[in-house]
Each structure stands twice: as structure tokens, then as C-alpha cells.
Write a protein that holds these residues in place. Structure first.
Motif: not given
Length: 378
Positions: A101-129
Motif C-alpha cells: 500500500l505504501q508503494c501504491l501511495a507513492v505511485a499515486i502521488f507521482l501520477f498526481c504530480a505529473f497530471m497537475v504540473f504537466r511538464p513540457e519537454f521533448k525527447l529527440s528520436n535518438k534519446v527516445a530510442q
């Protein structure tokens, strides 16, 4: 397996998760598991979402298209999901529920943080691969351990700046693969039983009803305001899970301490070895025999202070798997210790420690008396 009330609440959880999914697009799996862990254990929750997750993802995959193109582009990620899932599920099977449950709570907090802040960044095709394989491994591990499939998959795929249909295809293909492989692992270990599969199939109906209702209400309600409310609720769930898992950890620790104290008393022969876990009460008169000189001394529990209060059997039914490290049997009715029960355990352990101290002191005085050559009892 579950009471009718519990099944109704589980169905409502699927319905509410579907409505949130239809209104806001927030991940169905993360929302639904967050609701279900308050009703069942995490392993059962992951098993129950199997059909709803797979069928809803397949519907999106069918409409999105670009399946072959996506498969060629993301195949390193898909390959590495398998070992990550195997590792995550192996830990899920053996780790105690409180830590899960503690691990699940951490995953939930990370998901909420991403959905709130929505960081804008782009990876190049080489880095993404280059990142495909490690992201697949980490995603598989988190999915196998907690059942959630949001982080790091969603941020990574969005950072590649693909068109909408390719993004949907990549996300849903990965989630479908992860759900199917997790189901196979859980079924092979007998955690996902046929009964849980039947319930999973049953809850497909409220899931799709909720999604349809959410899609209908999207034009009539402010989806953004509802999204913020859903994220706040999800954050609150994460906080509740953290508190719940902390209480369970404290409860397990006190039960373990109780077991250790009980075993110590039994080994010294100073206590009549009652079975506290099974709920048997100690007798009111306890005999303690000192065989060294052929003498027997008898003490009543009054000389030990008050007898340890009886422990009700039902109180430990759900904690016993934590004490004995035996895995949960899927389908058993489970609940967590409440704060009042934790306080009661503290009181009982305190009384047990006092009783042990009194007995040891009494025993030392007797030994000193016998060594000095006197036959007088204290």
C-alpha cells in the motif's frame, strides 16, 4: 467469498472510475485500484480489473489504428516490460500488504504530480530510442508491484510528441500487454482465482456504463474542474493509503512483539503457554514447578498482577497472515486493524511486559533464597 454489500461497493467503484475516465481521461486503472484497496487486498484488486482494463484498452486500440507502426517503434519497450513485470509480481506476491500500500501511495502521488504540473519537454528520436528499454523495465516493475500503469509510461510517451492516435496506440498497447502478462503471472500463482475472474467479467458492465455516462456528461460539465476535483480526491486517497499502511505496520509490529513475548514466557516455563492468537484465555491458577530440588512452587495469577486480558479470536484473523508470513488466500474476507484495536494491543503488550517482569523478579528471589540454603519461600 465476498459479502453482497462488498460486491455492491466494488461495482460502484468500477462505475465511479468509469465516469472519471469518461469525463477527464484520467487513467482508469490507477483510479479503480485506488478505490478497491479500501475494500479488498491489493492482489485481489489487480485481479478484478483484468477484463475491464483489457477490453477498454482494446476498444481504444481498435479506434486509434497505427498498430503495426507503433509495434515497430516501441518493440524494445514491450520486450523489457516482461522481465520488469516478473520482478514486480514476484515482490507483490511475497511482500506484506502494508508495504504494498505504501508503494501504491507513492505511485499515486507521482501520477498526481505529473497530471497537475504537466511538464513540457521533448525527447529527440535518438534519446527516445535509447530510453525505450529502461522505461519498459521500470514500467513493468511498477505495474507488477502496484497494478498501476501511469508512471513512467505516460510522461515518456507524451515527451515523444507523437500525433494523438499514435500516442493513444502506444499507451494502450503497453497497458494491455502489462495487464495480460500480470494476469498470467497471478493466475499461475493461484492468486487470481476463477472466482475473481468471474467477478472481473461481471464488473465490465459498470465500467463501460460509467465511461458512457462520463462521455455524455463531458459536454454538460466542466471537464477541467472535474479533473481537478478527481486529482484532489486521488491525492486524498494516497494520503489515506499512507495512513492506513502505517497503522497496519504498527499493528503487525505489536503482534510480532506479542508473539515474541509469549514465546519467551513459554520457554522459561513461567507461563502456562496459552494460545493468544487463537483466542484461548489463560487459566486463573498457574503452577510453576522448580524441579531443581524436587520442590514445586505454586503461584496464582494474582501474584503476577492481573492476568493478561483475553484476546478475541476475530481480532487476529486478519493479522495472523502477517505474523506467520503465510500468503493471503485469495477470496478470504480481510480487513485492517482499526486505531482502537492498535491501542488495545499496546495496552495488552504493556500488561504482558509487567507480568513478565514480576515473574522474573519472583523467580530470581526464589533462586537466591534456595541457594542461601533456606527453605523459606518469599
Amino acid at each position: 467469498m465476498f459479502t453482497h454489500d462488498t460486491i455492491v461497493l466494488i461495482g460502484l467503484s468500477f462505475l465511479a472510475s468509469g465516469v472519471i475516465k469518461g469525463l477527464t481521461g484520467i487513467g482508469f486503472i490507477t483510479i479503480c485500484i485506488s478505490f478497491l484497496v479500501f475494500l479488498v487486498d491489493l492482489k485481489s484488486a489487480i485481479s478484478m480489473i483484468f477484463f475491464s482494463s483489457v477490453l477498454s484498452n482494446l476498444a481504444v486500440m481498435r479506434n486509434a489504428g497505427h498498430f503495426t507502426q507503433t509495434l515497430k517503434k516501441f518493440y524494445p519497450l514491450y520486450i523489457m516490460v516482461l522481465p520488469g513485470l516478473a520482478l514486480g509480481v514476484s515482490i507483490l506476491i511475497n511482500l506484506e500488504e502494508a508495504y504494498l500500500l505504501q508503494c501504491l501511495a507513492v505511485a499515486i502521488f507521482l501520477f498526481c504530480a505529473f497530471m497537475v504540473f504537466r511538464p513540457e519537454f521533448k525527447l529527440s528520436n535518438k534519446v527516445a530510442q535509447l530510453c525505450l528499454a529502461p522505461v519498459g523495465l521500470v514500467h513493468g516493475f511498477i505495474a507488477g508491484l502496484t497494478g498501476t500503469q501511469s508512471v513512467p509510461l505516460i510522461p515518456f510517451v507524451l515527451s515523444m510528441k507523437l500525433d494523438t492516435k499514435q500516442t493513444l496506440q502506444a499507451l494502450n498497447t503497453t497497458m494491455t500487454l502489462g495487464t495480460i502478462l500480470t494476469g498470467i503471472f497471478l493466475y499461475s500463482t493461484k492468486i487470481m482465482t476463477n472466482d475473481l475472474l468471474m467477478l472481473s467479467a461481471l464488473f465490465v458492465l459498470p465500467t463501460f456504463a460509467g465511461v458512457s455516462l462520463g462521455n455524455y456528461c463531458r459536454s454538460k460539465l466542466s471537464a477541467e474542474a472535474f479533473r481537478v476535483a478527481a486529482l484532489l480526491a486521488l491525492f486524498g486517497i494516497g494520503v489515506s493509503l499512507t495512513w492506513k499502511s502505517s497503522n497496519e505496520t504498527i499493528s503487525a509490529a505489536y503482534c510480532s512483539a506479542l508473539q515474541v513475548a509469549k514465546a519467551s514466557l513459554n520457554q522459561t516455563g513461567l507461563w502456562p503457554a496459552p494460545d493468544f492468537v487463537s483466542g484461548e484465555e489463560p487459566s486463573q491458577t498457574s503452577s510453576i514447578a522448580d524441579r531443581s530440588n524436587g520442590r514445586a512452587s505454586f503461584f496464582t495469577t494474582a501474584s503476577l498482577g492481573s492476568a493478561p486480558p483475553p484476546v478475541n479470536r476475530w481480532r487476529f484473523i486478519f493479522i495472523e497472515p502477517t505474523i506467520t508470513a503465510t500468503p493471503h488466500h485469495s477470496g478470504d474476507t480481510e480487513r485492517q486493524a482499526t486505531s482502537s484495536e492498535v491501542k488495545e494491543l499496546r495496552r495488552k503488550i504493556s500488561a504482558l511486559k509487567e507480568a513478565l517482569a514480576d515473574v522474573l523478579l519472583e523467580n530470581r528471589l526464589l533462586k537466591k533464597s534456595m541457594i542461601s540454603g533456606g527453605d523459606d519461600h518469599e
